[in-house]
Design a protein around this motif. Structure first.
Motif, PDB file in Angstrom:
ATOM      1  N   TRP A  44      45.660 -54.263  11.013  1.00 10.99           N
ATOM      2  CA  TRP A  44      46.721 -53.318  11.449  1.00 10.99           C
ATOM      3  C   TRP A  44      46.376 -52.726  12.808  1.00 10.99           C
ATOM      4  O   TRP A  44      47.347 -52.578  13.879  1.00 10.99           O
ATOM      5  CB  TRP A  44      47.089 -52.489  10.193  1.00 10.99           C
ATOM      6  CG  TRP A  44      48.044 -53.062   9.203  1.00 10.99           C
ATOM      7  CD1 TRP A  44      47.579 -54.047   8.383  1.00 10.99           C
ATOM      8  CD2 TRP A  44      49.256 -52.728   8.930  1.00 10.99           C
ATOM      9  NE1 TRP A  44      48.873 -54.312   7.542  1.00 10.99           N
ATOM     10  CE2 TRP A  44      49.932 -53.825   8.100  1.00 10.99           C
ATOM     11  CE3 TRP A  44      50.255 -52.066   9.888  1.00 10.99           C
ATOM     12  CZ2 TRP A  44      51.041 -53.510   7.745  1.00 10.99           C
ATOM     13  CZ3 TRP A  44      51.517 -51.962   9.290  1.00 10.99           C
ATOM     14  CH2 TRP A  44      52.075 -52.767   8.142  1.00 10.99           C
ATOM     15  N   LEU A  45      45.361 -52.261  12.575  1.00 15.21           N
ATOM     16  CA  LEU A  45      44.964 -51.329  13.812  1.00 15.21           C
ATOM     17  C   LEU A  45      44.664 -51.929  15.260  1.00 15.21           C
ATOM     18  O   LEU A  45      45.213 -51.679  16.218  1.00 15.21           O
ATOM     19  CB  LEU A  45      43.256 -50.576  13.692  1.00 15.21           C
ATOM     20  CG  LEU A  45      43.099 -49.449  14.596  1.00 15.21           C
ATOM     21  CD1 LEU A  45      43.945 -48.440  14.589  1.00 15.21           C
ATOM     22  CD2 LEU A  45      41.635 -49.101  14.020  1.00 15.21           C
ATOM     23  N   ALA A  46      44.160 -53.260  14.952  1.00 12.04           N
ATOM     24  CA  ALA A  46      43.736 -54.133  16.399  1.00 12.04           C
ATOM     25  C   ALA A  46      44.985 -54.923  16.698  1.00 12.04           C
ATOM     26  O   ALA A  46      45.007 -54.980  17.891  1.00 12.04           O
ATOM     27  CB  ALA A  46      42.663 -55.209  15.896  1.00 12.04           C
ATOM     28  N   LEU A 141      34.753 -48.104  17.186  1.00 12.20           N
ATOM     29  CA  LEU A 141      34.296 -49.512  18.350  1.00 12.20           C
ATOM     30  C   LEU A 141      35.484 -50.070  18.732  1.00 12.20           C
ATOM     31  O   LEU A 141      35.273 -50.486  19.920  1.00 12.20           O
ATOM     32  CB  LEU A 141      33.577 -50.438  17.057  1.00 12.20           C
ATOM     33  CG  LEU A 141      32.234 -49.781  16.756  1.00 12.20           C
ATOM     34  CD1 LEU A 141      31.699 -50.930  15.709  1.00 12.20           C
ATOM     35  CD2 LEU A 141      31.318 -49.535  17.824  1.00 12.20           C
ATOM     36  N   LEU A 142      36.842 -49.927  18.041  1.00 10.66           N
ATOM     37  CA  LEU A 142      38.148 -50.529  18.667  1.00 10.66           C
ATOM     38  C   LEU A 142      38.589 -49.360  19.570  1.00 10.66           C
ATOM     39  O   LEU A 142      39.621 -50.084  20.091  1.00 10.66           O
ATOM     40  CB  LEU A 142      39.009 -51.064  17.713  1.00 10.66           C
ATOM     41  CG  LEU A 142      38.424 -52.184  16.674  1.00 10.66           C
ATOM     42  CD1 LEU A 142      39.436 -52.361  15.503  1.00 10.66           C
ATOM     43  CD2 LEU A 142      38.283 -53.337  17.444  1.00 10.66           C
ATOM     44  N   GLY A 143      38.266 -48.318  19.811  1.00 14.37           N
ATOM     45  CA  GLY A 143      38.713 -47.485  20.830  1.00 14.37           C
ATOM     46  C   GLY A 143      39.660 -46.352  20.183  1.00 14.37           C
ATOM     47  O   GLY A 143      40.129 -45.716  21.014  1.00 14.37           O
ATOM     48  N   THR A 144      39.779 -46.429  18.969  1.00 17.60           N
ATOM     49  CA  THR A 144      40.407 -45.331  18.145  1.00 17.60           C
ATOM     50  C   THR A 144      39.687 -44.349  17.490  1.00 17.60           C
ATOM     51  O   THR A 144      39.045 -44.660  16.338  1.00 17.60           O
ATOM     52  CB  THR A 144      41.528 -45.985  16.949  1.00 17.60           C
ATOM     53  OG1 THR A 144      42.315 -47.088  17.730  1.00 17.60           O
ATOM     54  CG2 THR A 144      42.159 -44.985  16.194  1.00 17.60           C
ATOM     55  N   GLU A 145      39.405 -43.200  17.979  1.00 20.46           N
ATOM     56  CA  GLU A 145      38.410 -42.261  17.403  1.00 20.46           C
ATOM     57  C   GLU A 145      39.038 -41.322  16.590  1.00 20.46           C
ATOM     58  O   GLU A 145      40.189 -40.679  17.058  1.00 20.46           O
ATOM     59  CB  GLU A 145      37.569 -41.521  18.748  1.00 20.46           C
ATOM     60  CG  GLU A 145      36.838 -42.615  19.384  1.00 20.46           C
ATOM     61  CD  GLU A 145      35.913 -41.814  20.537  1.00 20.46           C
ATOM     62  OE1 GLU A 145      36.002 -40.429  20.456  1.00 20.46           O
ATOM     63  OE2 GLU A 145      35.388 -42.312  21.461  1.00 20.46           O
ATOM     64  N   VAL A 146      38.805 -41.324  15.246  1.00 17.83           N
ATOM     65  CA  VAL A 146      39.414 -40.370  14.529  1.00 17.83           C
ATOM     66  C   VAL A 146      38.460 -38.992  14.664  1.00 17.83           C
ATOM     67  O   VAL A 146      37.327 -38.913  14.756  1.00 17.83           O
ATOM     68  CB  VAL A 146      38.934 -40.834  13.199  1.00 17.83           C
ATOM     69  CG1 VAL A 146      39.439 -39.841  11.831  1.00 17.83           C
ATOM     70  CG2 VAL A 146      39.580 -42.203  12.613  1.00 17.83           C
ATOM     71  N   PRO A 147      39.344 -38.217  14.863  1.00 15.74           N
ATOM     72  CA  PRO A 147      38.760 -36.744  15.226  1.00 15.74           C
ATOM     73  C   PRO A 147      37.869 -36.017  14.084  1.00 15.74           C
ATOM     74  O   PRO A 147      38.269 -34.931  13.624  1.00 15.74           O
ATOM     75  CB  PRO A 147      39.846 -35.928  15.466  1.00 15.74           C
ATOM     76  CG  PRO A 147      41.047 -36.285  14.670  1.00 15.74           C
ATOM     77  CD  PRO A 147      40.933 -37.830  14.529  1.00 15.74           C
TER      78      PRO A 147
END
Length: 279
Positions: A44-46, A141-147
């Motif tokens: 879903w994210l990628a 690693l996929l570029g979506t950084e959870v804060p």
């Protein structure tokens, strides 16, 4: 007739640890289970989120202080997806253990039945948290950084733990009523997908209301999964989650209490066992 032995806190904790360790060891031997648990949210994210990243975003509404891209918005919802599917997977494991006779032996142990079920619930929550952490690492690693911020860690941990306990308790409750493995898939289709899609995991509530989907909006408002995701989302940004924690905690208590009643040999689980687990 001799009196039942008194159980000390030490004995209860030993039993808790033994059951949790059993579940962790069993899970560690099934590496494919972790891969399967992460494949869905990562896909879903990628793919899904990446495709809509340049199209959709979320305006400056709570808990955000600025415009956020779509993949950042759905990250807490995908964490919730990991917790939801593991909670339902635990339901399948309980049904399997019942059919194999493991649950009957476990419930015959000289321990309070609610404590035994709490131990199973704790094991589910621990596995859920491990899988959620693995997803957060992959998302980064996929570029979506959870804060994640160290100062917010207690709030985030509390929200995620409560969410995993809620969904694990729901799975525990469902395992009372799913009497055969063959019935599992059909039942899950009426639980997992409505809970996930009728929530704020993929879109904010105001979008639903603005689009005129009133009945979807109302169902999402009363969905416990919505409140679990929102608690995680607000905790990540150190904002007040409102009444979400109370809804989540009340759902844990209700589902666990009903599940304990269902596993009572005089009322629920025992009656199913005497019928051989048949539908």
């Amino acid at each position: 007739m001799s009196a039942a032995p008194r159980l000390s806190a030490r004995h209860l904790l030993q039993a808790l640890w033994a059951l949790v360790a059993r579940e962790l060891l069993k899970s560690s031997r099934k590496g494919g289970r972790l891969v399967a648990a992460l494949a869905r949210p990562v896909l879903w994210l990628a793919v899904f989120a990446a495709g809509f990243r340049s199209v959709f975003g979320v305006a400056i509404v709570e808990p955000y202080d600025s415009y956020v891209p779509y993949d950042i918005y759905i990250a807490p919802g995908l964490i919730g997806m990991v917790l939801l599917f593991n909670g339902m997977q635990s339901s399948l494991a309980m049904v399997y253990d019942r059919e194999m006779g493991v649950m009957r032996m476990l419930l015959a142990a000289p321990l309070p039945r609610p404590w035994l079920l709490f131990a199973k619930l704790t094991a589910t929550a621990v596995l859920s948290l491990v899988q959620a952490l693995a997803f957060v690492v992959i998302a980064a690693l996929l570029g979506t950084e959870v804060p994640f911020v160290v100062s917010r860690l207690p709030q985030v941990l509390a929200a995620t733990t409560a969410a995993s306990l809620t969904l694990g308790a729901l799975g525990l409750l469902l395992s009372v009523h799913i009497r055969q493995l063959e019935n599992f898939a059909g039942t899950m289709n009426f639980v997992i997908f409505p809970m996930y899609f009728l929530s704020t995991a993929l879109y904010p509530l105001w979008k639903l209301e603005e689009s005129g989907a009133r009945w979807v909006y109302e169902l999402a408002r009363i969905n416990p999964f919505t409140h679990a995701v929102e608690w995680i989302r607000f905790a990540l940004y150190d904002k007040d989650p409102g009444g979400a924690p109370w809804v989540v905690l009340a759902t844990v208590a209700l589902c666990f209490a009903v599940a304990c009643a269902g596993y009572d040999p005089q009322r629920g689980f025992g009656a199913l066992s005497r019928r051989g687990g048949s539908a």
